[in-house]
Write a protein that holds these residues in place. Sequence first.
Motif, PDB file in Angstrom:
ATOM      1  N   THR A  63       0.835  -1.041  -0.182  1.00 23.69           N
ATOM      2  CA  THR A  63      -0.010  -0.033  -0.352  1.00 23.69           C
ATOM      3  C   THR A  63       1.327   1.111  -0.057  1.00 23.69           C
ATOM      4  OG1 THR A  63      -0.252  -0.003   2.278  1.00 23.69           O
ATOM      5  CG2 THR A  63      -1.928  -1.094   1.201  1.00 23.69           C
ATOM      6  N   LEU A  64       0.448   2.397  -0.219  1.00 21.95           N
ATOM      7  CA  LEU A  64       0.933   3.653  -0.424  1.00 21.95           C
ATOM      8  C   LEU A  64      -0.487   4.420   0.454  1.00 21.95           C
ATOM      9  CD1 LEU A  64       3.534   5.725  -0.724  1.00 21.95           C
ATOM     10  CD2 LEU A  64       1.953   5.765  -2.964  1.00 21.95           C
ATOM     11  N   SER A  65       0.258   5.039   1.653  1.00 25.43           N
ATOM     12  CA  SER A  65      -1.105   6.412   2.239  1.00 25.43           C
ATOM     13  C   SER A  65      -0.540   7.249   3.137  1.00 25.43           C
ATOM     14  CB  SER A  65      -1.485   4.817   3.098  1.00 25.43           C
ATOM     15  OG  SER A  65      -0.785   4.257   4.340  1.00 25.43           O
ATOM     16  N   PRO A  66      -1.737   7.807   3.023  1.00 26.11           N
ATOM     17  CA  PRO A  66      -1.245   9.220   4.064  1.00 26.11           C
ATOM     18  C   PRO A  66      -0.474   8.551   5.381  1.00 26.11           C
ATOM     19  CG  PRO A  66      -3.159   9.374   2.787  1.00 26.11           C
ATOM     20  CD  PRO A  66      -3.131   7.856   2.606  1.00 26.11           C
ATOM     21  N   LYS A  67      -0.973   7.870   6.034  1.00 23.33           N
ATOM     22  CA  LYS A  67      -1.509   7.130   7.514  1.00 23.33           C
ATOM     23  C   LYS A  67      -0.367   5.766   8.017  1.00 23.33           C
ATOM     24  CE  LYS A  67      -4.678   7.395   9.504  1.00 23.33           C
ATOM     25  NZ  LYS A  67      -6.251   7.839  10.600  1.00 23.33           N
ATOM     26  N   ASP A  68      -0.754   5.366   8.680  1.00 20.47           N
ATOM     27  CA  ASP A  68       0.256   3.536   8.725  1.00 20.47           C
ATOM     28  C   ASP A  68      -0.372   3.497  10.017  1.00 20.47           C
ATOM     29  OD1 ASP A  68       1.455   1.082   9.466  1.00 20.47           O
ATOM     30  OD2 ASP A  68       2.681   1.608   7.294  1.00 20.47           O
ATOM     31  N   CYS A  69       0.319   2.757  11.289  1.00 22.65           N
ATOM     32  CA  CYS A  69       0.521   2.208  12.617  1.00 22.65           C
ATOM     33  C   CYS A  69       1.152   3.019  13.282  1.00 22.65           C
ATOM     34  CB  CYS A  69       0.486   1.484  12.712  1.00 22.65           C
ATOM     35  SG  CYS A  69       3.042   0.701  12.384  1.00 22.65           S
ATOM     36  N   PRO A 135       6.491   3.405  19.784  1.00 18.76           N
ATOM     37  CA  PRO A 135       5.259   2.125  19.477  1.00 18.76           C
ATOM     38  C   PRO A 135       4.382   2.907  18.706  1.00 18.76           C
ATOM     39  CG  PRO A 135       5.949   3.609  21.733  1.00 18.76           C
ATOM     40  CD  PRO A 135       6.683   4.360  20.574  1.00 18.76           C
ATOM     41  N   ASP A 136       3.597   1.860  18.167  1.00 15.07           N
ATOM     42  CA  ASP A 136       2.825   1.629  17.246  1.00 15.07           C
ATOM     43  C   ASP A 136       1.203   2.019  17.444  1.00 15.07           C
ATOM     44  OD1 ASP A 136       1.665  -1.245  17.327  1.00 15.07           O
ATOM     45  OD2 ASP A 136       3.136  -1.673  16.032  1.00 15.07           O
ATOM     46  N   ILE A 137       0.207   1.971  16.995  1.00 18.59           N
ATOM     47  CA  ILE A 137      -1.101   2.015  17.444  1.00 18.59           C
ATOM     48  C   ILE A 137      -2.398   0.372  17.799  1.00 18.59           C
ATOM     49  CG2 ILE A 137      -1.859   3.507  15.564  1.00 18.59           C
ATOM     50  CD1 ILE A 137      -3.093   1.159  14.372  1.00 18.59           C
ATOM     51  N   TRP A 138      -0.573  -0.651  18.030  1.00 21.65           N
ATOM     52  CA  TRP A 138      -1.665  -2.012  19.369  1.00 21.65           C
ATOM     53  C   TRP A 138       0.057  -1.637  19.746  1.00 21.65           C
ATOM     54  CZ3 TRP A 138      -1.173  -2.062  13.658  1.00 21.65           C
ATOM     55  CH2 TRP A 138      -2.056  -1.655  13.132  1.00 21.65           C
ATOM     56  N   GLY A 139       0.471  -0.488  20.598  1.00 24.30           N
ATOM     57  CA  GLY A 139       1.738  -0.591  21.490  1.00 24.30           C
ATOM     58  C   GLY A 139       2.538  -1.887  21.500  1.00 24.30           C
ATOM     59  N   GLU A 140       3.048  -1.809  20.066  1.00 24.03           N
ATOM     60  CA  GLU A 140       4.055  -2.990  19.770  1.00 24.03           C
ATOM     61  C   GLU A 140       5.196  -1.525  19.102  1.00 24.03           C
ATOM     62  OE1 GLU A 140       3.103  -6.112  16.761  1.00 24.03           O
ATOM     63  OE2 GLU A 140       1.581  -7.341  18.332  1.00 24.03           O
ATOM     64  N   ILE A 141       6.377  -2.264  19.620  1.00 23.29           N
ATOM     65  CA  ILE A 141       7.736  -1.165  19.384  1.00 23.29           C
ATOM     66  C   ILE A 141       7.468  -1.417  17.353  1.00 23.29           C
ATOM     67  CG2 ILE A 141       9.923  -0.308  19.152  1.00 23.29           C
ATOM     68  CD1 ILE A 141       8.297  -0.026  21.292  1.00 23.29           C
ATOM     69  N   SER A 142       7.270  -0.130  16.940  1.00 25.65           N
ATOM     70  CA  SER A 142       8.206  -0.894  15.550  1.00 25.65           C
ATOM     71  C   SER A 142       9.243  -0.026  14.964  1.00 25.65           C
ATOM     72  CB  SER A 142       6.731   0.192  14.666  1.00 25.65           C
ATOM     73  OG  SER A 142       6.108  -0.388  14.805  1.00 25.65           O
ATOM     74  N   ARG A 143       9.570  -0.237  13.769  1.00 21.41           N
ATOM     75  CA  ARG A 143      11.056   0.066  13.934  1.00 21.41           C
ATOM     76  C   ARG A 143      10.729   1.799  12.577  1.00 21.41           C
ATOM     77  NH1 ARG A 143      16.133  -1.376  14.788  1.00 21.41           N
ATOM     78  NH2 ARG A 143      16.796  -1.092  12.603  1.00 21.41           N
ATOM     79  N   ILE A 144      10.653   2.398  12.419  1.00 17.39           N
ATOM     80  CA  ILE A 144      10.774   3.449  11.259  1.00 17.39           C
ATOM     81  C   ILE A 144      11.492   3.919  10.259  1.00 17.39           C
ATOM     82  CG2 ILE A 144       9.813   5.696  10.820  1.00 17.39           C
ATOM     83  CD1 ILE A 144       8.318   5.483  13.339  1.00 17.39           C
TER      84      ILE A 144
END
Length: 149
Positions: A63-69, A135-144
């Motif tokens: 996907t290509l989107s304005p928002k992500d997690c 932290p992402d919207i589910w509370g998990e750590i995500s690498r940006i």
Amino acid sequence: MNIIEFFESPEKEHWLEEIGKSDWRAAAFLVKNIKENTFDDYWGKGGKLFILTDVEKVAAFATLSPKDCIEDDSLSPWIGFVYTFPEYRGRRLMGTLIFHAIEEAKKQGAEKIYICTDHVGLYEKYGFTYMESRPDIWGEISRIYYQDI
């Protein structure tokens, strides 16, 4: 192989069924978002779903989107839901979709593009630079990761 934009396709049901064959939990979530008309709610208005097709099969999608997690309106646009079906792996098809998404983002006037993931060492191969972890919207750590485009 061809890249199609799902939301412009007259065969949406077929492509959703094909994506739904994935064993990846996030693919099921993506299909659910589309079927329930909540894609824009999660990922922002005007998002795109690119499908790399092999005749009537899905080889890969993204996907290509304005928002992500990651909730941060200053970071946009995002490449997300990057997946290649197992029988198509090892051919760098993911790169084909990533570069296609980057070109689309450039057309929209973006100067940077972002990806969030738990993978280390994968997106660097495609020119992305690690920015930070959050932290992402589910509370998990995500690498940006980001790329100047």
